[in-house]
Design an enzyme around this catalytic site. Structure first.
Site, PDB file in Angstrom:
ATOM      1  N   HIS A 191       0.797  -1.230   0.000  1.00 12.13           N
ATOM      2  CA  HIS A 191       0.000   0.000   0.000  1.00 12.13           C
ATOM      3  C   HIS A 191       0.822   1.268   0.000  1.00 12.13           C
ATOM      4  CE1 HIS A 191      -3.286  -2.811   0.665  1.00 12.13           C
ATOM      5  NE2 HIS A 191      -3.893  -1.961  -0.128  1.00 12.13           N
ATOM      6  N   GLU A 435     -10.927 -11.123  -5.753  1.00  8.91           N
ATOM      7  CA  GLU A 435      -9.502 -11.103  -5.393  1.00  8.91           C
ATOM      8  C   GLU A 435      -9.077 -12.398  -4.713  1.00  8.91           C
ATOM      9  OE1 GLU A 435      -8.760  -7.701  -2.866  1.00  8.91           O
ATOM     10  OE2 GLU A 435     -10.674  -7.914  -1.852  1.00  8.91           O
ATOM     11  N   ASP A 459      -4.384  -8.624  -4.829  1.00 12.28           N
ATOM     12  CA  ASP A 459      -4.560  -9.806  -3.989  1.00 12.28           C
ATOM     13  C   ASP A 459      -4.756 -11.064  -4.823  1.00 12.28           C
ATOM     14  OD1 ASP A 459      -4.233  -9.009  -1.292  1.00 12.28           O
ATOM     15  OD2 ASP A 459      -6.108  -7.892  -1.428  1.00 12.28           O
ATOM     16  N   CYS A 506      -9.717  -3.139 -10.452  1.00 15.67           N
ATOM     17  CA  CYS A 506      -9.212  -2.014  -9.663  1.00 15.67           C
ATOM     18  C   CYS A 506      -7.850  -2.334  -9.059  1.00 15.67           C
ATOM     19  CB  CYS A 506     -10.207  -1.620  -8.587  1.00 15.67           C
ATOM     20  SG  CYS A 506     -10.571  -2.956  -7.451  1.00 15.67           S
TER      21      CYS A 506
END
Ligand code: PEP
Ligand code: MG
Length: 591
Positions: A191, A435, A459, A506
């Site tokens: 992240h 995911e 993921d 996404c």
């Protein structure tokens, strides 16, 4: 000494500046006997005074940049520093035991921390323990004559060097001063890397050894496009890096001309280019980069940026701001995805061996602990729904039963609100993130019940390859173009279309210039990415035709055995802009 390090190119851009080491100093000490206890008490008083002065400064800066409420945590720290009872006990300990201030400080604060932590069902007491631990570190650093790094206090141009950066460290970086960051660990989809891209800070992660190679004040030259860092470059090298930075700026200026253009291929097909955001503040970047929608609003940052659970009204305001900011354009809000690398300081989760495979995201929302949190979020979203074009999606769905349970809670909260006379939109689409491989494989079943899919490749790839997205040692397994991943994605898109639903993506792959042609060819409807990747993607799509890309995707799926073969095939069909190709080469070179 000049030293060249290679890492994972995490955020484009080039910078040359002084290193700022965001590394925790060694706070170990020896217990010494002292004769002059008064002198030792004076050392303690001096360290307390210096800590107070520092905290006052941090507090003022936080109040200005983050607001009064966020700054209150530092008031609590200042109160600890002036607590007469605790300080009296530390001094008493010095006198009674004739030992140095360091060991007395540790002895007494450990006792307090232990006492507060023992009251483990009381969040307020847990916070007090955390406050004392923080303040003790600061006072200890002053006693030992070392300084604690503090990213929020940076006020000159630097390149931040760290072992790792948490998302909250990254959020504190001021891009006016932080020209780049380089870390030892991490992957392209951790992240902090994702945030670097949305903040437009050049970044390199996973160098393994930058913290042992760079010293405070060394000059660093960082190229976030190639993943290369030079410690103490020669004048020629620094000039070369600066030139690369200028070339990148020129390329960006070209892309910027497409801000208000439509996203249409050379044969006239429209694809939706959406942005991923973490807070309403990101809307500026969304508009500056001509996004047609928001394809992922990571709401957990609302929880992470706060010192306690955000209330229903706080959340309502944030969601409303984003929906209104986008007018009638779609906004896909993801319900909270806590866990993995996203922790909340005020929510104690059980320690787990594998947090990415553990109790996180929807799993928390559907459990007793998360019930209240989840319903509060759903209510805030439902109330905000009348202010724009809201779509909701659930993260980390593995089974249909989980989706049904979440949807049931959504319907219950909706009904309650309607009965209370609150206006709620009737056209909210409810979808899921794909995911987890189980959901990708079973997409045909899910497609009958959901309104849309959004493929979370960050993921999905880590779970399909069984390779931790945070671990640079296995980062070569982050293989978005591996045929196994392409097959899963194709399965999801086809399943959605068979039921008349739409499929978006996404994960970071949606903005990856080698992946985009393949995804266009597979018929993906919506591409959601860091806002800063939108214009280069629009530029790429305008050069391509859907017929060629369909042929490319079919060939990749049928004929290619490895990721490298797929990459080669894409190169036959598309000339990818230099910046991204270089970044990929760097990644493959890590194998
Ligand atoms: C993903 O997993 O691809 C995703 C978009 O979610 P996050 O990166 O927040 O886990
Ligand atoms: Mg995810």
């Amino acid at each position: 000494m000049v030293e060249l390090l290679k890492g994972i190119a995490a955020s484009d851009g080039v910078a040359v500046a002084k290193a700022y080491l965001l590394v925790q100093p060694d706070l170990s000490f020896k217990q010494n006997n002292v004769e002059d206890t008064a002198a030792e008490e004076k050392r303690l008083d001096d360290a307390l005074a210096a800590s107070s002065a520092e905290l006052e400064k941090i507090r003022d800066k936080a109040a200005k940049s983050l607001g009064e409420e966020e700054a209150q945590v530092f008031d609590a720290h200042l109160m600890v520093l002036s607590d007469p009872e605790m300080i009296g006990q530390i001094k008493q300990h010095i006198q009674d035991n004739k030992v140095n201030a360091e060991s007395s400080l540790k002895e007494v604060t450990d006792m307090y921390i232990g006492m507060f932590e023992a009251m483990d069902d009381n969040a307020y007491m847990q916070e007090r323990a955390a406050d004392i631990r923080d303040v003790t570190k600061r006072v200890m650093a002053h006693l030992l004559g070392v300084s604690l790094p503090d990213p929020s206090m940076i006020d000159e141009e630097v390149i931040v060097v760290a072992h790792d950066l948490t998302p909250s460290d990254t959020a504190q970086l001021d891009k006016n001063f932080v020209k780049a960051f380089v870390t030892d660990i991490g992957g392209r989809t951790s992240h902090s890397a994702i945030m670097a891209r949305s903040l437009e800070i050049p970044a390199i992660v996973g160098t393994k050894e930058i913290t042992s190679k760079a010293k405070e004040g060394d000059v660093l030259a960082v190229n976030g496009i190639t993943g290369e860092t030079i410690v103490n470059p020669t004048d020629e090298q620094a000039a070369e890096y600066k030139k690369a930075g200028e070339a990148y700026a020129t390329q960006k200026a070209e892309w910027e001309k497409l801000k208000d253009a439509e996203t249409v291929t050379a044969d006239g097909k429209h694809f939706e280019l959406a942005a991923n955001i973490g807070t309403p503040k990101d809307l500026e970047g969304v508009h500056n980069n001509g996004a047609e929608a928001i394809g992922l609003y990571r709401t957990e940052f609302l929880y992470m940026d706060s010192s306690d659970f955000p209330t229903e009204d706080d959340q309502f305001e944030a969601y409303k701001a984003v929906l209104e900011g986008m007018g009638d354009k779609p906004v896909v809000v993801r319900t909270m995805d806590i866990g993995g690398d996203k922790e909340l300081p005020y929510l104690t989760l059980p320690h787990e061996m594998n947090p990415f495979l553990g109790y996180r995201a929807l799993r928390i929302s559907l459990s007793e602990l998360g019930d209240d949190m989840f319903r509060t979020q759903l209510r805030a979203l439902l109330r905000a729904s009348v202010h724009g074009n809201l779509r909701i999606m659930f993260p980390m769905v593995a089974t249909l039963k989980e989706f049904r349970a979440a949807k049931k809670m959504f319907n219950e909260e909706k009904e309650k609100l309607v009965n209370e006379g609150v206006k709620v939109s009737d056209t909210i689409q409810v979808g899921i993130m794909i995911e987890i491989p189980a959901a990708a494989v079973l997409a045909d079943k899910f497609a009958k019940e959901v309104d849309f899919f959004s493929i979370g490749t960050n993921d999905l790839i880590q779970y399909t390859m069984a390779a931790d997205r945070m671990n640079e040692r296995v980062s070569y397994l982050y293989q978005p173009y591996n045929p196994s991943i392409l097959r899963l994605i194709k399965n999801v898109i086809d399943a959605a279309h068979a039921e008349g639903k739409w499929a978006g993506m996404c994960g970071e792959m949606a903005g990856d210039q080698t992946a985009v042609p393949l995804l266009m060819g597979m018929g993906l409807d919506e591409f959601s990415m860091s806002a800063t990747s939108i214009l280069r993607t629009r530029s790429l799509m305008k050069r391509l035709t859907t017929t060629d890309m369909a042929e490319l995707a079919e060939k990749a799926l049928k004929e290619c055995d490895t990721m490298e073969e797929v990459e080669e095939l894409v190169k036959e069909y598309v000339t990818v802009s230099y910046t991204h190709l270089r970044a990929h080469e760097t990644r493959s070179n890590l194998v």
